[in-house]
Scaffold this active site. Structure first.
Site, short mmCIF file in Angstrom:
data_model
loop_
_atom_site.label_atom_id
_atom_site.label_comp_id
_atom_site.label_asym_id
_atom_site.label_seq_id
_atom_site.Cartn_x
_atom_site.Cartn_y
_atom_site.Cartn_z
N ASP A 174 5.79 -3.33 -1.88
CA ASP A 174 5.54 -2.58 -2.99
C ASP A 174 5.51 -3.25 -4.46
O ASP A 174 6.22 -2.81 -5.34
CB ASP A 174 6.47 -1.60 -3.11
N GLU A 213 0.47 7.59 -0.71
CA GLU A 213 1.75 7.20 -1.18
C GLU A 213 1.31 6.27 -2.16
O GLU A 213 0.01 5.73 -2.22
CB GLU A 213 2.82 6.76 -0.37
N HIS A 225 0.10 -0.46 -1.05
CA HIS A 225 1.20 -0.20 -2.20
C HIS A 225 0.91 -1.14 -3.43
O HIS A 225 1.92 -1.91 -3.55
CB HIS A 225 2.61 -0.09 -1.71
N ARG A 273 6.62 -8.28 4.43
CA ARG A 273 5.64 -7.69 3.62
C ARG A 273 5.52 -8.65 2.19
O ARG A 273 6.47 -8.71 1.66
CB ARG A 273 5.76 -6.40 2.99
#
Length: 318
Positions: free
Chosen positions: A17, A197, A261, A295
């Site tokens: 993110d 999202e 994201h 990630r």
């Protein structure tokens, strides 16, 4: 003659993110979800590449108990109305209720010129008027109005979250009723989970673009796009057009999986737009992908076509 392309390597390992913001002081500021989900860290550098080696500073740590004491997700650092704000989501526990975590959205403020110094003040929950699972807030200013953009569950709509927008009274208070801009509906948005999202905004070529991420957080994770004319009413859902296809998705050829994201930042020459996103480099995940730490943060130039629309290309190449 075949054009050679530069295969991307991660900029920062194990940071999901990711959010990069270039401030007027000449520094790039970086924050992201840490694998432990227990704190907010910020680092800064004068170049994007320099963020990789910059020393991170923990600026806010979750309390031991209470409504925002677990699972700090997706912090974003913004400079709004003369102060620094970090917007984030957190939960009271790791308990699943009604098939979802119990996240709500919060923000902290620092009035120092340098957000790595000074004190961070907890400003409380950002109440949308809807008491359900919510997360992934971002802010942007257009024509003098500050807007809040986020993902939230509607109990009447299937899935984990939809995208909403609202004007802001101040950087920690919503002024108007939330307006839904998008919900999971296409096949690529509903793989494993029904999700919209992680919205992010870039303004260019007379348009306002909102990227977002959809589906589960594994190889199926992909990015979508909404756009509106810069003179349109941004609070009218009819002003927005939604792409029926994903604009960025896994690249099996080069082994970059689940890109999404994202955020946007400015290139070092001040002219271009850089796309910032996370992705994995393997698919053999044991258990829930949410708890997998790998990630990584990637950055690549965003390109544009002759109609002024963004070209995202593949997540694996610059």
């Amino acid at each position: 003659m075949t054009e050679t392309v530069e295969k991307l390597a991660p900029l920062i390992l194990q940071r999901a993110d990711p959010h990069i913001y270039r401030h007027s002081d000449g520094y790039y500021y970086f924050t992201a979800s840490v694998p432990q989900y227990d704190r907010i860290e910020i680092r800064r550098a004068t170049t994007i590449a320099g963020l990789a080696e910059a020393e991170p500073k923990d600026v806010w740590t979750k309390p031991d108990s209470g409504p925002y004491s677990e699972l700090l997700w997706a912090p974003e650092l913004h400079f709004n109305e003369g102060a620094w704000y970090v917007y984030f989501a957190a939960a009271p526990s790791r308990e699943i209720k009604d098939d979802l975590f119990q996240h709500r959205m919060y923000c902290v403020r620092n009035q120092n010129a340098n957000p790595l110094e000074g004190e961070w003040e907890f400003m409380g929950q950002i109440d949308t008027g809807i008491d359900t699972f919510c997360l992934d807030a971002t802010t942007f200013t257009h024509k003098g109005q500050l807007y809040y953009l986020w993902a939230q569950k509607d109990k009447e709509i299937r899935g984990n979250s939809n995208l909403y927008i609202a004007p802001m009274k101040n950087p920690w208070t919503i002024a108007g009723k939330p307006v839904m801009l998008s919900k999971p509906e296409y096949d690529w948005e509903i793989e494993r989970f029904w999700v919209n999202e992680g919205p992010s905004v870039v303004k260019r070529n007379g348009k306002i673009f909102i990227t977002y991420s959809a589906s589960g957080t594994g190889i199926e994770y992909a990015m979508g796009l909404l756009w509106a004319d810069e003179n349109a009413d941004l609070l009218d859902p009819a002003s927005w057009t939604k792409s029926k296809e994903p604009v960025l998705q896994s690249c099996l050829e080069h082994g970059i999986y689940g890109p999404g994201h994202n955020s946007f930042t400015v290139s070092e020459d001040g002219e271009g737009v850089m796309l910032v996103y996370h992705a994995r480099t393997y698919t053999e995940i044991i258990g829930d992908p949410l708890w997998n730490p790998d990630r990584h943060t990637f950055v690549k130039p965003l390109r544009w076509d002759e109609n002024g629309m963004p070209i995202f290309g593949r997540p694996s190449v610059a």
